[in-house]
Design a protein around this motif. Structure first.
Motif, PDB file in Angstrom:
ATOM      1  N   UNK A 116      -5.698 -20.012 -16.108  1.00 24.43           N
ATOM      2  CA  UNK A 116      -5.965 -19.541 -17.062  1.00 24.43           C
ATOM      3  C   UNK A 116      -5.334 -18.491 -17.719  1.00 24.43           C
ATOM      4  N   UNK A 117      -4.547 -18.735 -19.040  1.00 21.64           N
ATOM      5  CA  UNK A 117      -3.764 -17.846 -19.719  1.00 21.64           C
ATOM      6  C   UNK A 117      -4.344 -17.311 -21.077  1.00 21.64           C
ATOM      7  N   UNK A 118      -5.582 -17.751 -21.268  1.00 20.62           N
ATOM      8  CA  UNK A 118      -6.207 -17.255 -22.499  1.00 20.62           C
ATOM      9  C   UNK A 118      -6.496 -15.898 -22.889  1.00 20.62           C
ATOM     10  N   UNK A 119      -6.562 -15.519 -23.686  1.00 21.66           N
ATOM     11  CA  UNK A 119      -6.724 -13.767 -24.035  1.00 21.66           C
ATOM     12  C   UNK A 119      -7.624 -13.129 -22.925  1.00 21.66           C
ATOM     13  N   UNK A 120      -8.866 -13.498 -22.621  1.00 24.83           N
ATOM     14  CA  UNK A 120      -9.630 -12.679 -21.854  1.00 24.83           C
ATOM     15  C   UNK A 120      -9.215 -12.810 -20.345  1.00 24.83           C
ATOM     16  N   UNK A 121      -8.447 -13.748 -19.961  1.00 21.79           N
ATOM     17  CA  UNK A 121      -8.035 -13.756 -18.538  1.00 21.79           C
ATOM     18  C   UNK A 121      -6.689 -13.118 -18.506  1.00 21.79           C
ATOM     19  N   UNK A 122      -5.807 -13.056 -19.739  1.00 16.78           N
ATOM     20  CA  UNK A 122      -4.613 -12.448 -19.706  1.00 16.78           C
ATOM     21  C   UNK A 122      -4.691 -10.937 -19.719  1.00 16.78           C
ATOM     22  N   UNK A 123      -5.929 -10.269 -20.342  1.00 15.03           N
ATOM     23  CA  UNK A 123      -5.996  -9.133 -20.465  1.00 15.03           C
ATOM     24  C   UNK A 123      -6.616  -8.549 -18.900  1.00 15.03           C
ATOM     25  N   UNK A 124      -7.236  -9.531 -18.308  1.00 17.68           N
ATOM     26  CA  UNK A 124      -7.679  -9.174 -16.750  1.00 17.68           C
ATOM     27  C   UNK A 124      -6.655  -9.324 -15.859  1.00 17.68           C
ATOM     28  N   UNK A 125      -5.415  -9.807 -16.085  1.00 13.61           N
ATOM     29  CA  UNK A 125      -4.305  -9.758 -15.270  1.00 13.61           C
ATOM     30  C   UNK A 125      -3.730 -11.263 -14.643  1.00 13.61           C
ATOM     31  N   UNK A 146       4.075 -27.286  -4.683  1.00 14.17           N
ATOM     32  CA  UNK A 146       2.875 -26.990  -5.332  1.00 14.17           C
ATOM     33  C   UNK A 146       3.130 -26.438  -6.785  1.00 14.17           C
ATOM     34  N   UNK A 147       2.658 -26.996  -7.708  1.00 14.90           N
ATOM     35  CA  UNK A 147       2.870 -26.321  -9.104  1.00 14.90           C
ATOM     36  C   UNK A 147       2.153 -25.607  -9.754  1.00 14.90           C
ATOM     37  N   UNK A 148       2.402 -24.330 -10.470  1.00 17.61           N
ATOM     38  CA  UNK A 148       1.488 -23.539 -11.016  1.00 17.61           C
ATOM     39  C   UNK A 148       1.513 -23.888 -12.492  1.00 17.61           C
ATOM     40  N   UNK A 149       0.224 -24.213 -13.124  1.00 17.87           N
ATOM     41  CA  UNK A 149       0.142 -24.494 -14.316  1.00 17.87           C
ATOM     42  C   UNK A 149      -0.660 -23.690 -15.158  1.00 17.87           C
ATOM     43  N   UNK A 150      -0.124 -23.257 -16.182  1.00 14.94           N
ATOM     44  CA  UNK A 150      -0.972 -22.232 -17.261  1.00 14.94           C
ATOM     45  C   UNK A 150      -1.796 -23.460 -18.168  1.00 14.94           C
ATOM     46  N   UNK A 151      -3.196 -23.011 -18.205  1.00 14.31           N
ATOM     47  CA  UNK A 151      -4.287 -23.703 -19.126  1.00 14.31           C
ATOM     48  C   UNK A 151      -4.693 -22.939 -19.987  1.00 14.31           C
ATOM     49  N   UNK A 152      -5.382 -23.448 -20.711  1.00 19.39           N
ATOM     50  CA  UNK A 152      -6.357 -22.747 -21.851  1.00 19.39           C
ATOM     51  C   UNK A 152      -7.580 -22.440 -21.296  1.00 19.39           C
TER      52      UNK A 152
END
Length: 194
Positions: A116-125, A146-152
């Protein structure tokens, strides 16, 4: 044998596989849901029935040789076989059983880690977790498998950073960069020598 639903108009068919146990897949981070088995034909992800979970009583270790029997159905949209284990038993490799190769286990299917790359997860690292995950995959030689995929948003904002390991859909909350090497080993293990 447990009950399996009928897909594509075909009834479930029995299967038996023998090979080396690789690892378990967890649902919600704690419930045993799947296991990975390495055979001469490749790696198989097998769903565990309640009977299968009771049959081994938690005594399996990566590298153990096992015989798994259960039922096989096919996904209605892709036709891909779906395996569900009903019984797991210790086994001894027979001389005619081809050995499982040493090295990096082939990762079958769509091996992906959703982050997850949304704001709360981004703030938490979550960005730091992504970098540590990429490093751990590279250290195991799995960066091309293995693919790393950013999500909402994954709907667990207060528990971020949130990850999902696919296949298997194992969810991890409050992920920390230092946990990534152990999680990569758990979900994408290296095949042990025969």
């Amino acid at each position: 044998m447990g009950q399996s639903r009928q897909l594509n108009g075909y009834p479930p068919s029995p299967f038996t596989l023998e090979g080396r146990f690789l690892n378990f897949g967890l649902e919600d981070g704690f419930k045993l849901k799947w296991l990975w088995l390495a055979t001469a034909e490749g790696e198989h992800c097998i769903k565990l029935s309640k009977a299968a979970r009771a049959s081994f009583k938690g005594t399996l270790r990566p590298g153990d040789w096992v015989r798994i029997s259960g039922s096989q159905t096919h996904a209605s949209d892709t036709g891909v076989p779906k395996l569900k284990a009903d019984l797991i038993m210790p086994a001894t490799p027979s001389p005619v059983t081809p050995p499982v190769e040493v090295g990096v286990a082939p990762v079958k299917g769509k091996a992906t880690v959703l982050v997850c790359q949304k704001s709360d997860c981004a703030k938490r690292g979550s960005l730091t977790v992504c970098a540590a995950l990429a490093s751990a995959l590279k250290a195991q030689g799995l960066e091309s498998q293995v693919t790393i995929k950013a999500t909402g948003c994954m709907k667990d904002c207060k528990l971020g950073p949130n990850l999902v390991f696919m296949p298997g859909k194992a969810h991890y909350h409050r992920a920390r960069p230092e946990e990534m090497p152990a999680l990569v080993e758990k979900y994408f293990p290296v095949v042990q020598p025969v």
